[in-house]
Design an enzyme around this catalytic site. Structure first.
Site, PDB file in Angstrom:
ATOM      1  N   SER A 105       0.835  -1.201   0.000  1.00  0.00           N
ATOM      2  CA  SER A 105       0.000   0.000   0.000  1.00  0.00           C
ATOM      3  C   SER A 105       0.871   1.254   0.000  1.00  0.00           C
ATOM      4  O   SER A 105       1.671   1.440  -0.909  1.00  0.00           O
ATOM      5  CB  SER A 105      -0.969  -0.032   1.197  1.00  0.00           C
ATOM      6  OG  SER A 105      -1.971   0.946   1.058  1.00  0.00           O
ATOM      7  N   ASP A 235      -8.875  -6.726  -3.585  1.00  0.00           N
ATOM      8  CA  ASP A 235      -8.469  -5.502  -2.895  1.00  0.00           C
ATOM      9  C   ASP A 235      -9.647  -4.532  -2.891  1.00  0.00           C
ATOM     10  O   ASP A 235     -10.010  -3.969  -3.922  1.00  0.00           O
ATOM     11  CB  ASP A 235      -7.265  -4.890  -3.618  1.00  0.00           C
ATOM     12  CG  ASP A 235      -6.617  -3.762  -2.835  1.00  0.00           C
ATOM     13  OD1 ASP A 235      -7.311  -3.119  -2.026  1.00  0.00           O
ATOM     14  OD2 ASP A 235      -5.410  -3.526  -3.049  1.00  0.00           O
ATOM     15  N   HIS A 264      -6.428  -6.422   0.587  1.00  0.00           N
ATOM     16  CA  HIS A 264      -5.435  -5.359   0.457  1.00  0.00           C
ATOM     17  C   HIS A 264      -4.148  -5.620   1.239  1.00  0.00           C
ATOM     18  O   HIS A 264      -3.066  -5.212   0.814  1.00  0.00           O
ATOM     19  CB  HIS A 264      -6.062  -4.042   0.927  1.00  0.00           C
ATOM     20  CG  HIS A 264      -5.183  -2.853   0.739  1.00  0.00           C
ATOM     21  ND1 HIS A 264      -4.765  -2.410  -0.497  1.00  0.00           N
ATOM     22  CD2 HIS A 264      -4.628  -2.000   1.652  1.00  0.00           C
ATOM     23  CE1 HIS A 264      -4.004  -1.339  -0.355  1.00  0.00           C
ATOM     24  NE2 HIS A 264      -3.901  -1.073   0.941  1.00  0.00           N
TER      25      HIS A 264
END
Length: 295
Positions: A105, A235, A264
């Site tokens: 991320s 995700d 995610h």
């Protein structure tokens, strides 16, 4: 203040008080490998991946500045640049001129930035953030998605350690970052909630990105540094079609991998798979391996 009021205040303080974790985990030997976590979390997201990686590499899992256990940041200083400067300062402190870097991320976003700064030997970017331009629909939408987490942060501040005992709260929070929350171990789930509810830069970063958002230009980066772009099938924060595909298009020479049946933060649901994906890429581009192949 009456004795009753004083006792109540102490009780509230004890609920909020949690031991602050160390800023890094540093284990193993070999070529340096730095792990960078997602926004609002801590290095604990890598806890079930680190032991496997440390069998072959010197691994540091670091908590970003302004996050729970990381170095403090003044509210007005919170920004992606400040996070990146903190990562680079850590590399200097470790004496690592360069390192293999794996990030998830915002950690993937920062891994690209370290590569841009010439500090990465290789990059493994897992569901990287940042595939948007300033004031774009994608930027505003991702800000709103993170704002959906903010009520959990407020609840955590109010309840302290007791928040981890509220099963529905933990489940709701995990559904945001996991495809199958039932796969997440209780320890990882609790520490995810603790970190998210004690991230001092949560709201300041969202404001900073909307006002002064910095876009990391990755075009051509895959011709300078070996990059593995890892996307996650389910995700919900950064859907592949809108937030992953721009990186696929911008990094045609990168190695593209799709992780199936995970959300995610895939380390929560499939730590062994994530470790294998990182190891395969880092092994292929380790300096010792390159020297051995050319000997």
């Amino acid at each position: 203040m009456s004795q009753t009021t004083s006792s109540a205040a102490r009780s509230r303080a004890s609920r909020r008080a949690l031991p602050v974790p160390a800023p890094t985990v540093h284990v193993g030997s070999g070529e340096p490998l730095l792990l960078l976590h997602p926004f609002t979390t801590s290095h604990d997201v890598w806890a079930e991946v680190v032991p496997t990686l440390a069998r072959e590499f010197e691994v540091v899992a670091a908590t970003l500045p302004g996050h729970w256990g990381g170095s403090p940041l003044a509210r007005g200083d919170v920004s992606l640049t400040a996070y990146a400067d903190g990562v680079e300062a850590l590399l200097d402190e470790l004496g690592w001129e360069t390192a293999h870097i794996a990030g998830n991320s915002i950690g993937g976003w920062l891994a690209f930035e370290m590569a841009r700064r010439g500090r990465a030997r290789s990059v493994t970017a897992i569901a990287p953030a940042g595939a948007w331009t300033r004031w774009s629909r994608n930027q505003v939408e991702i800000g709103l998605r993170f704002l959906a987490i903010y009520p959990f942060a407020l609840l955590g501040h109010a309840l302290g350690e007791h928040v981890t005992r509220l099963g529905p709260v933990t489940s709701a929070a995990l559904k945001i970052v996991s495809h199958r929350p039932g796969r997440v171990s209780p320890e990882r789930a609790d520490n995810f909630l603790r970190a998210s509810t004690h991230c001092a830069s949560f709201f300041p970063f969202l404001i900073s990105e909307l006002r002064h958002g910095k876009v990391v230009d990755v075009a051509g980066l895959d011709r300078e540094v070996p990059i593995r772009l890892v996307l996650c099938e389910h995700d919900h924060i950064l859907p592949v079609s809108r937030f992953g595909q721009p990186y696929v298009d911008a990094l045609p020479d990168a190695d593209h991998v799709m992780l199936e049946d995970v959300g995610h933060i895939p380390m929560f649901e499939a730590p062994d798979l994530v470790a294998d994906v990182i190891l395969e890429h880092v092994r292929a581009h380790a300096t010792s391996r390159i020297h051995a192949d050319t000997a």
